[in-house]
Design a protein around this motif. Sequence first.
Motif, PDB file in Angstrom:
ATOM      1  N   PRO A  59    -106.393  13.646  51.685  1.00  0.00           N
ATOM      2  CA  PRO A  59    -107.141  12.509  51.144  1.00  0.00           C
ATOM      3  C   PRO A  59    -108.640  12.657  51.399  1.00  0.00           C
ATOM      4  O   PRO A  59    -109.055  13.210  52.426  1.00  0.00           O
ATOM      5  CB  PRO A  59    -106.575  11.308  51.924  1.00  0.00           C
ATOM      6  CG  PRO A  59    -105.264  11.766  52.444  1.00  0.00           C
ATOM      7  CD  PRO A  59    -105.402  13.236  52.694  1.00  0.00           C
ATOM      8  N   TYR A  60    -109.436  12.171  50.443  1.00  0.00           N
ATOM      9  CA  TYR A  60    -110.876  12.226  50.653  1.00  0.00           C
ATOM     10  C   TYR A  60    -111.281  11.178  51.676  1.00  0.00           C
ATOM     11  O   TYR A  60    -110.824  10.035  51.647  1.00  0.00           O
ATOM     12  CB  TYR A  60    -111.650  11.975  49.363  1.00  0.00           C
ATOM     13  CG  TYR A  60    -113.140  11.960  49.639  1.00  0.00           C
ATOM     14  CD1 TYR A  60    -113.857  13.141  49.695  1.00  0.00           C
ATOM     15  CD2 TYR A  60    -113.804  10.770  49.919  1.00  0.00           C
ATOM     16  CE1 TYR A  60    -115.201  13.154  50.001  1.00  0.00           C
ATOM     17  CE2 TYR A  60    -115.157  10.770  50.229  1.00  0.00           C
ATOM     18  CZ  TYR A  60    -115.850  11.970  50.268  1.00  0.00           C
ATOM     19  OH  TYR A  60    -117.173  11.971  50.593  1.00  0.00           O
ATOM     20  N   SER A  61    -112.164  11.557  52.581  1.00  0.00           N
ATOM     21  CA  SER A  61    -112.769  10.625  53.527  1.00  0.00           C
ATOM     22  C   SER A  61    -114.072  11.234  54.005  1.00  0.00           C
ATOM     23  O   SER A  61    -114.278  12.456  53.893  1.00  0.00           O
ATOM     24  CB  SER A  61    -111.841  10.364  54.723  1.00  0.00           C
ATOM     25  OG  SER A  61    -111.708  11.533  55.522  1.00  0.00           O
ATOM     26  N   LEU A  62    -114.938  10.409  54.547  1.00  0.00           N
ATOM     27  CA  LEU A  62    -116.195  10.922  55.095  1.00  0.00           C
ATOM     28  C   LEU A  62    -115.907  11.904  56.220  1.00  0.00           C
ATOM     29  O   LEU A  62    -116.564  12.938  56.344  1.00  0.00           O
ATOM     30  CB  LEU A  62    -117.062   9.767  55.601  1.00  0.00           C
ATOM     31  CG  LEU A  62    -118.389  10.154  56.265  1.00  0.00           C
ATOM     32  CD1 LEU A  62    -119.254  10.990  55.336  1.00  0.00           C
ATOM     33  CD2 LEU A  62    -119.135   8.903  56.719  1.00  0.00           C
ATOM     34  N   ILE A  66    -117.071  15.802  56.390  1.00  0.00           N
ATOM     35  CA  ILE A  66    -117.858  16.339  57.505  1.00  0.00           C
ATOM     36  C   ILE A  66    -117.167  17.549  58.117  1.00  0.00           C
ATOM     37  O   ILE A  66    -117.797  18.560  58.432  1.00  0.00           O
ATOM     38  CB  ILE A  66    -118.099  15.238  58.555  1.00  0.00           C
ATOM     39  CG1 ILE A  66    -119.108  14.215  58.018  1.00  0.00           C
ATOM     40  CG2 ILE A  66    -118.594  15.834  59.875  1.00  0.00           C
ATOM     41  CD1 ILE A  66    -119.256  12.970  58.871  1.00  0.00           C
ATOM     42  N   LYS A  67    -115.857  17.458  58.303  1.00  0.00           N
ATOM     43  CA  LYS A  67    -115.106  18.585  58.861  1.00  0.00           C
ATOM     44  C   LYS A  67    -115.218  19.821  57.972  1.00  0.00           C
ATOM     45  O   LYS A  67    -115.382  20.947  58.462  1.00  0.00           O
ATOM     46  CB  LYS A  67    -113.645  18.204  59.039  1.00  0.00           C
ATOM     47  CG  LYS A  67    -113.375  17.252  60.196  1.00  0.00           C
ATOM     48  CD  LYS A  67    -111.894  16.917  60.281  1.00  0.00           C
ATOM     49  CE  LYS A  67    -111.593  16.013  61.457  1.00  0.00           C
ATOM     50  NZ  LYS A  67    -110.152  15.642  61.530  1.00  0.00           N
ATOM     51  N   TYR A  98    -116.681  21.708  51.481  1.00  0.00           N
ATOM     52  CA  TYR A  98    -116.951  20.385  50.936  1.00  0.00           C
ATOM     53  C   TYR A  98    -115.653  19.675  50.578  1.00  0.00           C
ATOM     54  O   TYR A  98    -114.598  20.296  50.418  1.00  0.00           O
ATOM     55  CB  TYR A  98    -117.847  20.469  49.696  1.00  0.00           C
ATOM     56  CG  TYR A  98    -117.224  21.179  48.515  1.00  0.00           C
ATOM     57  CD1 TYR A  98    -116.542  20.470  47.528  1.00  0.00           C
ATOM     58  CD2 TYR A  98    -117.329  22.552  48.372  1.00  0.00           C
ATOM     59  CE1 TYR A  98    -115.981  21.118  46.433  1.00  0.00           C
ATOM     60  CE2 TYR A  98    -116.762  23.211  47.288  1.00  0.00           C
ATOM     61  CZ  TYR A  98    -116.091  22.486  46.323  1.00  0.00           C
ATOM     62  OH  TYR A  98    -115.527  23.132  45.245  1.00  0.00           O
ATOM     63  N   ALA A  99    -115.742  18.370  50.476  1.00  0.00           N
ATOM     64  CA  ALA A  99    -114.616  17.548  50.034  1.00  0.00           C
ATOM     65  C   ALA A  99    -115.147  16.576  48.991  1.00  0.00           C
ATOM     66  O   ALA A  99    -116.267  16.063  49.107  1.00  0.00           O
ATOM     67  CB  ALA A  99    -114.004  16.788  51.207  1.00  0.00           C
ATOM     68  N   ALA A 189    -117.934  13.099  67.222  1.00  0.00           N
ATOM     69  CA  ALA A 189    -116.534  13.105  67.670  1.00  0.00           C
ATOM     70  C   ALA A 189    -115.824  14.432  67.438  1.00  0.00           C
ATOM     71  O   ALA A 189    -114.747  14.668  67.996  1.00  0.00           O
ATOM     72  CB  ALA A 189    -115.762  11.989  66.962  1.00  0.00           C
ATOM     73  N   GLN A 190    -116.420  15.309  66.638  1.00  0.00           N
ATOM     74  CA  GLN A 190    -115.737  16.562  66.315  1.00  0.00           C
ATOM     75  C   GLN A 190    -115.774  17.535  67.490  1.00  0.00           C
ATOM     76  O   GLN A 190    -116.756  17.638  68.212  1.00  0.00           O
ATOM     77  CB  GLN A 190    -116.346  17.204  65.079  1.00  0.00           C
ATOM     78  CG  GLN A 190    -116.290  16.328  63.846  1.00  0.00           C
ATOM     79  CD  GLN A 190    -114.927  15.698  63.634  1.00  0.00           C
ATOM     80  OE1 GLN A 190    -113.901  16.390  63.626  1.00  0.00           O
ATOM     81  NE2 GLN A 190    -114.903  14.382  63.446  1.00  0.00           N
TER      82      GLN A 190
END
Length: 222
Positions: A59-62, A66-67, A98-99, A189-190
Amino acid sequence: ETLRPMIEQYVASLPDNGKREQWRPVTTYHKGNITNRFLRKMETPKANARIYWYDTKTPYSLENSIKADMLGQVLSKIYLQKIREDASAAYSAGASGYATINGDRPFTAIVASCPMKPEMSDVALKIMNEEIVEACKSIDATTLKEIKELMLKDHATELKENGYWMSTLISYVGRGIDDHTGYEQIVNAQTPETIAAFAKQILAAGNKVEVVMLPEGESTIS
């Protein structure tokens, strides 16, 4: 005050006819693994490669965006070091991640590119493919720390630019996607573990397209 009534008058005058555009899904992504290697006549022999690893289920998410960005940057640093510096197999090498989402179809990709020395193409391709597999196992903590710091620095600059806010508003108003809220917290957080797990998730989708162009007469093509 002067412009608004003009815009309203123009928009109100546009015909409606009771029609509404309906979004329809169109599948354009190849499933599974595909390799396309071809030869071209060249006055100056060059070789080029581009590899896509992608997932159409995540699923797309911010956070996923970022990941993907972070994973692409990690691989880019590895490719530059191992392909260009250590192996002297390419003029340059890099990767990006990219996502995005089109309609209700998410698409997440890691893209590697490398304009190679023709006689070293096998070496470069081997490194490109091996290192994304290694990224599924571990990510260098120092490298990730440097990437996070740069992303936060760039983001602080973007917050002062109209282009960033225009893009953010278009995404939010047009598609209901918030690509702004929580950016700094998500980046911070990554960890090496979260990025390695993300790399594993992308590769587990099993979709890869590898395109390689070589000059005619090279024996490395297979």
